[in-house]
Design a protein around this motif. Structure first.
Motif, mmCIF file in Angstrom:
data_model
loop_
_atom_site.group_PDB
_atom_site.id
_atom_site.type_symbol
_atom_site.label_atom_id
_atom_site.label_comp_id
_atom_site.label_asym_id
_atom_site.label_seq_id
_atom_site.Cartn_x
_atom_site.Cartn_y
_atom_site.Cartn_z
ATOM 1 N N ALA A 241 0.841 -1.204 0.000
ATOM 2 C CA ALA A 241 0.000 0.000 0.000
ATOM 3 C C ALA A 241 0.871 1.247 0.000
ATOM 4 O O ALA A 241 0.545 2.240 -0.654
ATOM 5 N N LYS A 242 1.984 1.185 0.700
ATOM 6 C CA LYS A 242 2.870 2.354 0.752
ATOM 7 C C LYS A 242 3.611 2.540 -0.565
ATOM 8 O O LYS A 242 3.654 3.642 -1.112
ATOM 9 N N ASN A 243 4.195 1.466 -1.061
ATOM 10 C CA ASN A 243 5.074 1.593 -2.228
ATOM 11 C C ASN A 243 4.339 1.606 -3.563
ATOM 12 O O ASN A 243 4.707 2.356 -4.458
ATOM 13 N N MET A 244 3.318 0.789 -3.725
ATOM 14 C CA MET A 244 2.658 0.697 -5.030
ATOM 15 C C MET A 244 1.530 1.698 -5.194
ATOM 16 O O MET A 244 1.330 2.245 -6.265
ATOM 17 N N VAL A 245 0.761 1.902 -4.133
ATOM 18 C CA VAL A 245 -0.369 2.825 -4.221
ATOM 19 C C VAL A 245 0.069 4.240 -3.877
ATOM 20 O O VAL A 245 -0.521 5.203 -4.337
ATOM 21 N N GLY A 246 1.126 4.363 -3.088
ATOM 22 C CA GLY A 246 1.656 5.671 -2.761
ATOM 23 C C GLY A 246 1.085 6.280 -1.506
ATOM 24 O O GLY A 246 1.209 7.493 -1.286
ATOM 25 N N TYR A 247 0.440 5.485 -0.650
ATOM 26 C CA TYR A 247 -0.056 6.003 0.613
ATOM 27 C C TYR A 247 1.108 6.283 1.550
ATOM 28 O O TYR A 247 2.111 5.591 1.544
ATOM 29 N N THR B 53 -1.425 7.885 6.495
ATOM 30 C CA THR B 53 -2.694 7.537 5.855
ATOM 31 C C THR B 53 -3.053 6.075 6.120
ATOM 32 O O THR B 53 -4.210 5.755 6.435
ATOM 33 N N TYR C 130 -6.327 4.880 8.163
ATOM 34 C CA TYR C 130 -7.345 3.969 7.617
ATOM 35 C C TYR C 130 -7.497 2.699 8.470
ATOM 36 O O TYR C 130 -8.586 2.153 8.583
#
Length: 178
Positions: A129-135, A139, A143
């Motif tokens: 979620a951090k690396n691919m989606v950019g969160y 955040t 969530y």
């Protein structure tokens, strides 16, 4: 018992005597066989014989013990050769041993998946979620722990993991009686 039965020229009384001598003193089997021997040597009627064999079977409370008792009854009362019956009990014992070993292997694989892979994948999903989606980490944590849906899912995962940790030992202690 099969070997002793063959050596004893298919005499169940001698077989029981030899089995008692071959077993170590502290085993339940030796004590149960000794009690059975005493009762077999002194039984008067069919009812006493059946009661002696019922007491013998009660020591283990398994189908195998019942089958052995039935074979002993046939050998004592009917003077029947029980070699085939003893061999069948031995074969079933081997089959259940193989089944238990396969079940243990499957249980270990499942345990590894639940205890190691599930938490690993949960952490991996956070990094994805951090690396691919950019969160950002803020955040993701918001969530997960601030939003009601995220908190519910986290609580549900922790609860289910705790249930798994409690259920695995109970399921691992199954009694196999076929």
């Amino acid at each position: 018992m099969i070997n002793q039965y063959k050596i004893s020229d298919k005499n169940i009384y001698e077989t029981i005597d030899k089995c008692i001598l071959a077993l170590s003193d502290s085993t339940l089997s030796k004590k149960a066989l000794f009690q059975l021997k005493l009762k077999l040597n002194s039984y008067v009627g069919d009812d006493e014989l059946r009661e002696a064999l019922k007491d013998f079977t009660a020591n283990w409370d398994t189908i195998w013990a019942t089958m052995l008792s039935d074979n002993i009854y046939n050998a004592v009362k009917e003077d029947v050769d029980i070699l085939q019956g003893l061999e069948n009990i031995m074969e079933q014992g081997k089959e259940i041993t193989n089944f238990i070993e396969a079940d243990k292997k499957e249980g270990m694989e499942t345990e590894v998946m639940v205890k190691i892979l599930c938490p690993l994948f949960s952490v991996l999903m956070l990094f994805m979620a951090k690396n691919m989606v950019g969160y950002s980490w803020n955040t993701i944590l918001k969530y997960e722990f601030v939003e009601p849906a995220g908190l519910f899912i986290f609580t549900l995962l922790v609860f289910l993991a705790a249930v798994n940790l409690m259920v695995f030992p109970v399921l691992g202690k199954q009694k196999y009686d076929f």
